[in-house]
Design a protein around this motif. Sequence first.
Motif, PDB file in Angstrom:
ATOM      1  N   MET A   1       0.807  -1.090   0.077  1.00 32.42           N
ATOM      2  CA  MET A   1      -0.059   0.165  -0.012  1.00 32.42           C
ATOM      3  C   MET A   1       0.950   1.210  -0.091  1.00 32.42           C
ATOM      4  O   MET A   1       1.608   1.373   0.781  1.00 32.42           O
ATOM      5  N   ARG A   2       0.821   2.091  -1.099  1.00 33.57           N
ATOM      6  CA  ARG A   2       1.344   3.424  -1.020  1.00 33.57           C
ATOM      7  C   ARG A   2       0.505   4.342  -0.881  1.00 33.57           C
ATOM      8  O   ARG A   2      -0.194   4.731  -1.688  1.00 33.57           O
ATOM      9  N   PRO A   3       0.569   5.348   0.450  1.00 32.15           N
ATOM     10  CA  PRO A   3      -0.489   6.300   0.562  1.00 32.15           C
ATOM     11  C   PRO A   3      -0.043   7.370  -0.427  1.00 32.15           C
ATOM     12  O   PRO A   3       1.139   7.559  -0.798  1.00 32.15           O
ATOM     13  N   ILE A   4      -0.994   8.077  -0.822  1.00 31.89           N
ATOM     14  CA  ILE A   4      -0.914   9.258  -1.673  1.00 31.89           C
ATOM     15  C   ILE A   4      -1.200  10.433  -0.752  1.00 31.89           C
ATOM     16  O   ILE A   4      -2.124  10.668  -0.151  1.00 31.89           O
ATOM     17  N   ILE A   5      -0.080  11.271  -0.769  1.00 39.76           N
ATOM     18  CA  ILE A   5      -0.156  12.569   0.082  1.00 39.76           C
ATOM     19  C   ILE A   5      -0.157  13.828  -1.050  1.00 39.76           C
ATOM     20  O   ILE A   5       0.827  13.776  -1.631  1.00 39.76           O
ATOM     21  N   GLU A   6      -1.216  14.336  -0.898  1.00 44.66           N
ATOM     22  CA  GLU A   6      -1.580  15.593  -1.776  1.00 44.66           C
ATOM     23  C   GLU A   6      -1.359  17.085  -1.255  1.00 44.66           C
ATOM     24  O   GLU A   6      -2.056  17.043   0.118  1.00 44.66           O
TER      25      GLU A   6
ATOM     26  N   VAL B   1       7.188  20.033   5.178  1.00 45.65           N
ATOM     27  CA  VAL B   1       6.483  18.823   5.473  1.00 45.65           C
ATOM     28  C   VAL B   1       6.657  18.070   4.107  1.00 45.65           C
ATOM     29  O   VAL B   1       6.849  16.741   4.123  1.00 45.65           O
ATOM     30  N   MET B   2       6.150  18.697   2.993  1.00 47.38           N
ATOM     31  CA  MET B   2       6.035  18.009   1.610  1.00 47.38           C
ATOM     32  C   MET B   2       7.438  17.351   1.429  1.00 47.38           C
ATOM     33  O   MET B   2       7.457  16.165   1.065  1.00 47.38           O
ATOM     34  N   LYS B   3       8.579  18.267   1.489  1.00 51.78           N
ATOM     35  CA  LYS B   3      10.102  17.945   1.037  1.00 51.78           C
ATOM     36  C   LYS B   3      10.428  16.769   2.068  1.00 51.78           C
ATOM     37  O   LYS B   3      11.053  15.855   1.302  1.00 51.78           O
ATOM     38  N   ASP B   4      10.227  16.732   3.409  1.00 53.06           N
ATOM     39  CA  ASP B   4      10.483  15.768   4.116  1.00 53.06           C
ATOM     40  C   ASP B   4       9.654  14.366   3.666  1.00 53.06           C
ATOM     41  O   ASP B   4      10.671  13.411   3.631  1.00 53.06           O
ATOM     42  N   LEU B   5       8.402  14.350   3.450  1.00 52.71           N
ATOM     43  CA  LEU B   5       7.779  13.209   3.163  1.00 52.71           C
ATOM     44  C   LEU B   5       8.235  12.486   1.654  1.00 52.71           C
ATOM     45  O   LEU B   5       8.064  11.605   1.534  1.00 52.71           O
ATOM     46  N   GLU B   6       8.773  13.616   0.688  1.00 49.24           N
ATOM     47  CA  GLU B   6       8.967  13.075  -0.506  1.00 49.24           C
ATOM     48  C   GLU B   6      10.292  12.359  -0.345  1.00 49.24           C
ATOM     49  O   GLU B   6      10.620  11.569  -1.343  1.00 49.24           O
ATOM     50  N   GLN B   7      11.225  12.160   0.725  1.00 52.61           N
ATOM     51  CA  GLN B   7      12.192  11.350   0.658  1.00 52.61           C
ATOM     52  C   GLN B   7      12.003   9.896   1.164  1.00 52.61           C
ATOM     53  O   GLN B   7      12.843   9.248   0.905  1.00 52.61           O
ATOM     54  N   ASN B   8      10.803   9.730   1.664  1.00 48.44           N
ATOM     55  CA  ASN B   8      10.307   8.345   1.804  1.00 48.44           C
ATOM     56  C   ASN B   8       9.856   7.669   0.396  1.00 48.44           C
ATOM     57  O   ASN B   8       8.861   8.064   0.067  1.00 48.44           O
ATOM     58  N   PRO B   9      10.579   6.768  -0.110  1.00 46.30           N
ATOM     59  CA  PRO B   9      10.092   6.026  -1.174  1.00 46.30           C
ATOM     60  C   PRO B   9       8.705   5.381  -1.219  1.00 46.30           C
ATOM     61  O   PRO B   9       8.275   4.808  -2.078  1.00 46.30           O
ATOM     62  N   GLU B  10       8.240   5.077  -0.085  1.00 46.07           N
ATOM     63  CA  GLU B  10       7.108   4.276   0.141  1.00 46.07           C
ATOM     64  C   GLU B  10       5.824   5.367   0.101  1.00 46.07           C
ATOM     65  O   GLU B  10       4.703   4.706  -0.119  1.00 46.07           O
ATOM     66  N   PHE B  11       6.098   6.672  -0.194  1.00 39.64           N
ATOM     67  CA  PHE B  11       4.996   7.586  -0.253  1.00 39.64           C
ATOM     68  C   PHE B  11       5.037   8.150  -1.580  1.00 39.64           C
ATOM     69  O   PHE B  11       6.001   8.236  -2.169  1.00 39.64           O
ATOM     70  N   ASP B  12       3.839   8.232  -1.936  1.00 43.53           N
ATOM     71  CA  ASP B  12       3.650   9.175  -3.287  1.00 43.53           C
ATOM     72  C   ASP B  12       3.015  10.430  -2.810  1.00 43.53           C
ATOM     73  O   ASP B  12       1.835  10.775  -2.492  1.00 43.53           O
TER      74      ASP B  12
END
Length: 84
Positions: free
Chosen positions: A1-6, A19-30
């Motif tokens: 499951m890959r969560p989509i964060i918009e 916050v967005m830049k930090d979350l982009e570092q995780n390859p498990e998140f879109d």
Amino acid sequence: MRPIIEFCASNMHTGTDKVMKDLEQNPEFDVMEYGCLGNCGQCYMEPYALVNGEIIAAESAESLHVRILEKIKEIEAMYDLLSE
């Protein structure tokens, strides 16, 4: 499951850009950024993002980051429960 964060580009003034830049570092998140997510009242008032289409809001960008991660854990737990 890959969560989509918009994220809404118009909401970046609240600190959601970090916050967005930090979350982009995780390859498990879109992680996606849009010019507008259509929640203008919310966007004006507080930091927010959508996680799998659900609005997650907080009083600060730091709190938003924590709430996003909590929501992702909740979603993952639900998927685990349903896959048993």
